[in-house]
Design an enzyme around this catalytic site. Structure first.
Site, mmCIF file in Angstrom:
data_model
loop_
_atom_site.group_PDB
_atom_site.id
_atom_site.type_symbol
_atom_site.label_atom_id
_atom_site.label_comp_id
_atom_site.label_asym_id
_atom_site.label_seq_id
_atom_site.Cartn_x
_atom_site.Cartn_y
_atom_site.Cartn_z
ATOM 1 N N CYS A 101 -60.178 -74.322 65.897
ATOM 2 C CA CYS A 101 -59.852 -73.464 64.760
ATOM 3 C C CYS A 101 -58.335 -73.361 64.705
ATOM 4 C CB CYS A 101 -60.481 -72.076 64.880
ATOM 5 S SG CYS A 101 -60.406 -71.152 63.306
ATOM 6 N N CYS A 108 -56.747 -70.251 63.911
ATOM 7 C CA CYS A 108 -56.233 -68.873 63.964
ATOM 8 C C CYS A 108 -55.393 -68.583 65.193
ATOM 9 C CB CYS A 108 -57.355 -67.859 63.793
ATOM 10 S SG CYS A 108 -58.778 -68.101 64.849
ATOM 11 N N CYS A 160 -57.468 -68.564 59.802
ATOM 12 C CA CYS A 160 -58.168 -69.735 60.329
ATOM 13 C C CYS A 160 -57.816 -71.009 59.572
ATOM 14 C CB CYS A 160 -59.674 -69.511 60.269
ATOM 15 S SG CYS A 160 -60.204 -68.048 61.179
ATOM 16 N N LYS A 195 -71.534 -68.110 61.244
ATOM 17 C CA LYS A 195 -70.599 -67.182 61.877
ATOM 18 C C LYS A 195 -70.352 -66.038 60.910
ATOM 19 C CE LYS A 195 -66.027 -67.045 64.022
ATOM 20 N NZ LYS A 195 -64.838 -67.853 64.350
ATOM 21 N N ARG A 237 -59.954 -60.974 69.791
ATOM 22 C CA ARG A 237 -58.658 -61.134 69.119
ATOM 23 C C ARG A 237 -57.523 -60.636 70.001
ATOM 24 N NH1 ARG A 237 -61.017 -59.947 63.050
ATOM 25 N NH2 ARG A 237 -62.321 -61.815 63.081
ATOM 26 N N ARG A 245 -61.199 -62.088 57.046
ATOM 27 C CA ARG A 245 -61.806 -63.421 57.095
ATOM 28 C C ARG A 245 -63.039 -63.510 56.185
ATOM 29 N NH1 ARG A 245 -58.511 -64.891 61.211
ATOM 30 N NH2 ARG A 245 -58.780 -64.099 63.338
ATOM 31 N N GLU A 291 -75.960 -72.463 55.539
ATOM 32 C CA GLU A 291 -74.782 -72.931 56.290
ATOM 33 C C GLU A 291 -75.206 -73.897 57.415
ATOM 34 O OE1 GLU A 291 -71.625 -72.780 56.176
ATOM 35 O OE2 GLU A 291 -71.056 -71.094 54.924
ATOM 36 N N LYS A 313 -73.245 -66.855 65.694
ATOM 37 C CA LYS A 313 -72.266 -65.905 66.222
ATOM 38 C C LYS A 313 -72.110 -64.749 65.256
ATOM 39 C CE LYS A 313 -67.440 -65.714 67.738
ATOM 40 N NZ LYS A 313 -66.183 -66.426 67.907
ATOM 41 N N SER A 343 -67.441 -60.994 72.323
ATOM 42 C CA SER A 343 -66.615 -60.084 73.121
ATOM 43 C C SER A 343 -67.008 -58.618 72.955
ATOM 44 C CB SER A 343 -65.145 -60.286 72.748
ATOM 45 O OG SER A 343 -64.954 -60.063 71.358
ATOM 46 N N TYR A 403 -69.340 -64.101 78.168
ATOM 47 C CA TYR A 403 -68.338 -63.642 79.137
ATOM 48 C C TYR A 403 -69.003 -63.158 80.422
ATOM 49 C CZ TYR A 403 -65.676 -64.072 74.922
ATOM 50 O OH TYR A 403 -65.125 -64.601 73.792
#
Ligand SMILES: [Zn+2]
Length: 324
Positions: free
Chosen positions: A119, A121, A129, A195, A205, A217, A233, A248, A274, A313
């Site tokens: 990406c 960003c 992005c 997404k 971020r 976004r 999509e 996501k 996250s 994570y």
């Protein structure tokens, strides 16, 4: 004659409960995200993501080796470069943190899969992005050319798979064409196919320093209210040549994972993002929930919904727990 059902019979002892378990969670299905920064000997904890670090290439390599030794088969690399400009040129630099980390991780953990996020960003000075036009809207078709160059540079550096997360139209096709033209015909694309424009990306971020300097976004990520659009999509990305797809965030979109599971034969990854991780960590730190059980229940639910893989994570913590 019909006997009344006694559904509790299979729950009477741990061994029977293990046998009756429908969803198996193993370290094999986990992908660990790593945030690679410039410099050496950098291991800086991200305040909103306890247990997750900004890592220089040497430290990211150590971390990848440790993850592999714990049974995690793959890492997903995000670059946090120092040089940022309007068009994200450093995204395709062989000297950028991700490109250098790919080679180093492959040398240190040759059997680990190195996947790269694609990406702009993290590479643009405005944090969007894509490349912006004069009126601050994203120029889709100029952006996908830059994304394709970044993907080829990851492939040239030795990535096993590229994962475009930008949500521009036609980017999977553009990346596939560019990879093929560069001789990477066998390199797969795992696209972030659905997404959502989710508030659960907040801590990411901080980690990637990729918050947009202005605006949002919403012109490329999806409205969390939409399910049919997600399917459209995903089918579009598959049509353009995606080899695996990512949904996501995962927890607010378990229904989408389930629906898509019934619509495609491709591997599906859920991104346990996250904010989902940070919520568990924050509540556990206050003693409000059992963090370990919340981790296991979260990961199991994403698998149960139909995801083959989970980007999380929690990868290291879960794998460490399995080794105890
Ligand atoms: Zn982005």
């Amino acid at each position: 004659m019909n006997q009344p059902h006694r559904n509790r019979r299979l729950r009477t002892c741990p061994a029977l409960r293990t046998l009756a378990r429908e969803t198996r969670l193993t370290t094999d299905c986990l992908i660990a995200p790593l945030f690679v920064v410039e410099g050496t000997n950098v291991r800086r904890e991200i305040s909103s993501l306890p247990g997750v670090f900004n890592l220089s290439v040497d430290k990211a390599t150590e971390e990848a080796r440790l993850l592999f030794d714990l049974g995690i088969p793959a890492v997903l690399l995000f670059g946090v470069p120092e040089h940022r400009d309007a068009t994200g040129t450093s995204s395709a630099s062989p000297q950028a943190p991700v490109q250098r980390a790919i080679a180093a991780i492959r040398a240190a953990a040759p059997d680990m899969a190195v996947i790269t996020d694609v990406c702009l960003c993290e590479y643009t000075d405005h944090g969007h992005c894509g490349i912006l036009r004069g009126d601050a809207t994203i120029d889709n078709d100029a952006t996908i050319e830059v994304l394709a160059r970044a993907a080829v540079s990851h492939a040239d550096a030795g990535a096993h798979m590229v994962a475009p997360s930008d949500m521009m139209d036609l980017r999977v096709a553009a990346i596939r064409r560019a990879l093929d033209a560069a001789g990477h015909t066998e390199l797969p694309i795992m696209s972030y196919a659905a997404k959502y424009a989710s508030c659960f990306y907040g801590p990411f971020r901080d980690a990637a320093q990729s918050a947009p300097a202005f605006g949002d976004r919403l012109s490329h990520q999806m409205d969390p209210a939409n399910a049919r659009e997600a399917l459209r999509e995903i089918l579009t990305d598959i049509d353009e040549g995606a080899d695996a797809i990512i949904i996501k965030p995962a927890l607010p979109a378990l229904d989408i994972i389930r629906t898509v599971r019934d619509q495609t034969l491709l591997p599906i990854a859920g991104y346990n993002v996250s904010g989902e991780y940070a919520m568990v960590k924050a509540a556990a730190a206050r003693g409000w929930i059992d963090g370990e059980r919340a981790m296991i229940e979260t990961l199991t639910a994403i698998r149960r919904a139909g995801a083959d893989l989970i980007i999380t994570y929690f990868a290291r913590e879960y794998a460490s727990l399995r080794q105890r």
